[in-house]
Design a protein around this motif. Sequence first.
Motif, PDB file in Angstrom:
ATOM      1  N   ASP A 131       0.824  -1.202   0.000  1.00  0.00           N
ATOM      2  CA  ASP A 131       0.000   0.000   0.000  1.00  0.00           C
ATOM      3  C   ASP A 131       0.860   1.254   0.000  1.00  0.00           C
ATOM      4  OD1 ASP A 131       0.909  -0.553   2.515  1.00  0.00           O
ATOM      5  OD2 ASP A 131      -0.924   0.077   3.534  1.00  0.00           O
ATOM      6  N   LEU A 132       2.078   1.187   0.581  1.00  0.00           N
ATOM      7  CA  LEU A 132       2.963   2.345   0.547  1.00  0.00           C
ATOM      8  C   LEU A 132       3.491   2.594  -0.862  1.00  0.00           C
ATOM      9  CD1 LEU A 132       5.017   2.128   3.877  1.00  0.00           C
ATOM     10  CD2 LEU A 132       3.007   3.516   3.331  1.00  0.00           C
ATOM     11  N   ARG A 133       3.658   1.543  -1.614  1.00  0.00           N
ATOM     12  CA  ARG A 133       4.075   1.730  -3.014  1.00  0.00           C
ATOM     13  C   ARG A 133       2.967   2.430  -3.803  1.00  0.00           C
ATOM     14  NH1 ARG A 133       6.423  -3.461  -2.272  1.00  0.00           N
ATOM     15  NH2 ARG A 133       4.693  -4.511  -3.322  1.00  0.00           N
ATOM     16  N   VAL A 134       1.732   2.119  -3.461  1.00  0.00           N
ATOM     17  CA  VAL A 134       0.605   2.812  -4.104  1.00  0.00           C
ATOM     18  C   VAL A 134       0.627   4.293  -3.740  1.00  0.00           C
ATOM     19  CG1 VAL A 134      -1.906   3.006  -4.175  1.00  0.00           C
ATOM     20  CG2 VAL A 134      -0.831   0.752  -4.202  1.00  0.00           C
ATOM     21  N   VAL A 135       0.948   4.582  -2.479  1.00  0.00           N
ATOM     22  CA  VAL A 135       1.031   5.987  -2.051  1.00  0.00           C
ATOM     23  C   VAL A 135       2.100   6.712  -2.852  1.00  0.00           C
ATOM     24  CG1 VAL A 135       1.662   7.509  -0.156  1.00  0.00           C
ATOM     25  CG2 VAL A 135       0.158   5.553   0.272  1.00  0.00           C
ATOM     26  N   ARG A 136       3.235   6.047  -3.042  1.00  0.00           N
ATOM     27  CA  ARG A 136       4.307   6.704  -3.809  1.00  0.00           C
ATOM     28  C   ARG A 136       3.850   6.957  -5.242  1.00  0.00           C
ATOM     29  NH1 ARG A 136      10.558   4.694  -4.860  1.00  0.00           N
ATOM     30  NH2 ARG A 136      11.125   6.459  -6.183  1.00  0.00           N
ATOM     31  N   GLN A 137       3.137   6.020  -5.798  1.00  0.00           N
ATOM     32  CA  GLN A 137       2.629   6.224  -7.155  1.00  0.00           C
ATOM     33  C   GLN A 137       1.677   7.422  -7.208  1.00  0.00           C
ATOM     34  OE1 GLN A 137       0.891   2.428  -8.071  1.00  0.00           O
ATOM     35  NE2 GLN A 137       2.872   1.417  -8.410  1.00  0.00           N
ATOM     36  N   ALA A 138       0.883   7.565  -6.141  1.00  0.00           N
ATOM     37  CA  ALA A 138      -0.043   8.702  -6.086  1.00  0.00           C
ATOM     38  C   ALA A 138       0.734  10.012  -5.993  1.00  0.00           C
ATOM     39  CB  ALA A 138      -0.989   8.552  -4.901  1.00  0.00           C
ATOM     40  N   ILE A 139       1.810   9.997  -5.210  1.00  0.00           N
ATOM     41  CA  ILE A 139       2.645  11.207  -5.095  1.00  0.00           C
ATOM     42  C   ILE A 139       3.244  11.561  -6.450  1.00  0.00           C
ATOM     43  CG2 ILE A 139       4.788  12.102  -4.100  1.00  0.00           C
ATOM     44  CD1 ILE A 139       4.104  10.488  -1.556  1.00  0.00           C
ATOM     45  N   GLU A 140       3.734  10.565  -7.155  1.00  0.00           N
ATOM     46  CA  GLU A 140       4.320  10.818  -8.477  1.00  0.00           C
ATOM     47  C   GLU A 140       3.261  11.309  -9.461  1.00  0.00           C
ATOM     48  OE1 GLU A 140       7.459  10.920  -9.118  1.00  0.00           O
ATOM     49  OE2 GLU A 140       7.881  10.326  -7.048  1.00  0.00           O
ATOM     50  N   HIS A 141       2.050  10.818  -9.287  1.00  0.00           N
ATOM     51  CA  HIS A 141       0.956  11.297 -10.144  1.00  0.00           C
ATOM     52  C   HIS A 141       0.723  12.793  -9.921  1.00  0.00           C
ATOM     53  CE1 HIS A 141      -2.884  11.377 -12.286  1.00  0.00           C
ATOM     54  NE2 HIS A 141      -3.419  11.961 -11.221  1.00  0.00           N
ATOM     55  N   CYS A 142       0.782  13.221  -8.662  1.00  0.00           N
ATOM     56  CA  CYS A 142       0.607  14.653  -8.359  1.00  0.00           C
ATOM     57  C   CYS A 142       1.704  15.477  -9.027  1.00  0.00           C
ATOM     58  CB  CYS A 142       0.607  14.873  -6.851  1.00  0.00           C
ATOM     59  SG  CYS A 142      -0.823  14.171  -5.994  1.00  0.00           S
ATOM     60  N   HIS A 143       2.945  14.982  -8.982  1.00  0.00           N
ATOM     61  CA  HIS A 143       4.044  15.673  -9.675  1.00  0.00           C
ATOM     62  C   HIS A 143       3.750  15.761 -11.170  1.00  0.00           C
ATOM     63  CE1 HIS A 143       7.210  16.614  -6.816  1.00  0.00           C
ATOM     64  NE2 HIS A 143       7.002  15.452  -6.209  1.00  0.00           N
ATOM     65  N   ALA A 144       3.338  14.662 -11.734  1.00  0.00           N
ATOM     66  CA  ALA A 144       3.106  14.629 -13.185  1.00  0.00           C
ATOM     67  C   ALA A 144       2.000  15.593 -13.603  1.00  0.00           C
ATOM     68  CB  ALA A 144       2.752  13.197 -13.611  1.00  0.00           C
ATOM     69  N   GLN A 145       1.051  15.834 -12.714  1.00  0.00           N
ATOM     70  CA  GLN A 145      -0.049  16.746 -13.037  1.00  0.00           C
ATOM     71  C   GLN A 145       0.328  18.212 -12.829  1.00  0.00           C
ATOM     72  OE1 GLN A 145      -2.938  15.583 -14.436  1.00  0.00           O
ATOM     73  NE2 GLN A 145      -1.770  13.660 -14.418  1.00  0.00           N
ATOM     74  N   GLY A 146       1.515  18.451 -12.273  1.00  0.00           N
ATOM     75  CA  GLY A 146       1.934  19.833 -12.030  1.00  0.00           C
ATOM     76  C   GLY A 146       1.278  20.455 -10.817  1.00  0.00           C
ATOM     77  N   TRP A 147       0.866  19.632  -9.835  1.00  0.00           N
ATOM     78  CA  TRP A 147       0.143  20.147  -8.669  1.00  0.00           C
ATOM     79  C   TRP A 147       1.082  20.493  -7.516  1.00  0.00           C
ATOM     80  CZ3 TRP A 147      -3.707  15.438  -8.776  1.00  0.00           C
ATOM     81  CH2 TRP A 147      -4.586  15.592  -9.857  1.00  0.00           C
ATOM     82  N   THR A 148       2.364  20.297  -7.644  1.00  0.00           N
ATOM     83  CA  THR A 148       3.269  20.460  -6.505  1.00  0.00           C
ATOM     84  C   THR A 148       4.134  21.706  -6.666  1.00  0.00           C
ATOM     85  OG1 THR A 148       5.326  19.387  -7.202  1.00  0.00           O
ATOM     86  CG2 THR A 148       3.477  17.947  -6.671  1.00  0.00           C
ATOM     87  N   ASP A 149       4.747  22.093  -5.540  1.00  0.00           N
ATOM     88  CA  ASP A 149       5.714  23.183  -5.561  1.00  0.00           C
ATOM     89  C   ASP A 149       7.134  22.646  -5.702  1.00  0.00           C
ATOM     90  OD1 ASP A 149       5.950  21.935  -3.115  1.00  0.00           O
ATOM     91  OD2 ASP A 149       5.257  23.648  -1.949  1.00  0.00           O
ATOM     92  N   GLY A 150       7.262  21.424  -6.130  1.00  0.00           N
ATOM     93  CA  GLY A 150       8.562  20.782  -6.299  1.00  0.00           C
ATOM     94  C   GLY A 150       8.823  19.730  -5.240  1.00  0.00           C
ATOM     95  N   LEU A 151       8.230  19.910  -4.081  1.00  0.00           N
ATOM     96  CA  LEU A 151       8.347  18.914  -3.028  1.00  0.00           C
ATOM     97  C   LEU A 151       7.170  17.934  -3.132  1.00  0.00           C
ATOM     98  CD1 LEU A 151       9.285  21.212  -0.003  1.00  0.00           C
ATOM     99  CD2 LEU A 151      10.796  19.628  -1.215  1.00  0.00           C
ATOM    100  N   PRO A 152       7.331  16.734  -2.597  1.00  0.00           N
ATOM    101  CA  PRO A 152       6.210  15.794  -2.607  1.00  0.00           C
ATOM    102  C   PRO A 152       5.018  16.360  -1.836  1.00  0.00           C
ATOM    103  CG  PRO A 152       8.255  14.687  -2.032  1.00  0.00           C
ATOM    104  CD  PRO A 152       8.548  16.156  -2.020  1.00  0.00           C
TER     105      PRO A 152
END
Length: 354
Positions: free
Chosen positions: A10-31
Motif C-alpha cells: 500500500d505504501l508503493r501505491v502511495v508513492r505512485q499517487a505522489i508521483e501522479h501529483c508531480h506529473a499533473q503539475g500540482w506540486t511546488d517541487g516537493l512531494p
Amino acid sequence: MTAAPEAPADLRVVRQAIEHCHAQGWTDGLPVVPATADDVAEFLATVDRDPDEVIGAQEHLDRRVTVAEAAVNAVMAGCLPGYFPLVLAAWEAVREEPSSRGGAWQSTSGPAPLLVVNGPIRTELGVNCAGGVLGPGFRANATVGRALGLLVRNGYGIKPQELEQATQGVPGRWTLCVGENEELSPWEPFSVAGGVPAGTSAVSAMLIRDVEYVDNRHTEDVEALLRDFADTLARTGAYLGMKHSTGGLLLGPEHAQVLAAAGYSRSDVQHWLYDHAVRAQADLVAAGKESHDVDPGPDPMPMMPSAAEIPIIVAGAANAAISAVFRPFGWSTWSGRSVPVPSPMTSRPEESTP
C-alpha cells in the motif's frame, strides 16, 4: 533513520499517487500528500463554511478559488485537519492586502506571504515562535504557509516561468509562517495593532520581498541599536526611485527587551525609525535612483512611508541579539487588519447534540 527493507504494497501505491501529483503539475517541487475525498471532508468538517464559497479571485485571469479547493491544497501541503481554520484565516489575511488582489502574485520580485500567528492557537497547534522561527522543523509553520502557496499555484494557475514572472523570487515563497514570541515580548501582541484583542487567536499577513538579518550583540546602547536598524531599512537597493521604500522588523526578544527597558514602546520605536531611516538625495542620485517625481522630495528623504507603516513583530530565541528587517511588497506595508482564528469544530452543526 534507515529505510524499511521492504515497503508494504500500500505504501508503493502511495508513492505512485505522489508521483501522479508531480506529473499533473500540482506540486511546488516537493512531494505532496495525495488528497482523498475522505481527507478533504475531514478538513471541511473543522469549519462552518460552505465548500463552494468563493474566497479569492484573480479577475484578470478569470480564476477563482473556493473553500473546498483550499481544503484540497491544505491536505496536499501536509496540514493536519485542525490547521484548516488557521489556513482559511491566513488566506483571508493575505486577501486583505491590497497588493494580493492586484498583480503581486505575478510580480517580477516574487513576493511571499509572511504569516504572523498570535494567541493560544500557537500552543494548540505547535506553532514555532522561538528558535529557528523562519526555518524548518515545525509542521504547523511549514504546512500552513505552504498550503497558501499551493492554492495560488493550483487555484489561480500561477506557476513559475508561466503566469508567475519572478526574476529570482523570495526563498521563503515555499512558506513563511511565524508565531510571535508573546511570552518574551515586552509589548502587547502584534495582532492588537490589527484590531484583535490580546489573548485572542489571530493571524496577520503581508507580502514581503526579502529578509535581512541585523546582528547587534555588542552594545546595549539603545540609540546605536536603533541606528543599526535604521541604516538597514534605508538601503538604496530597496528603493525604486519613485515614492518610498517599505520595511518592518522581526525583532529578536533580546533587542525588544533592551528597547523596552529604556522606555521605548513599540510606537516609540516606529517613530524613531521613521525619523532616522533617511537618505540624502545625493546618495540616491549616486545610486542612479533620483526621484522620478516632479518634486524630488525633502533632503534627506524619509525612506519609510510613515511611522505606523513599520510593522514590528517579536519572534525568535533569546539566545543572541539578532533581529531581521523584512520588506513588504508595494507602496504600503500591510492592511493593518489581523484576522481572528476560530477553534476547529469537532463536529458538523447538524451533528451537535442539543
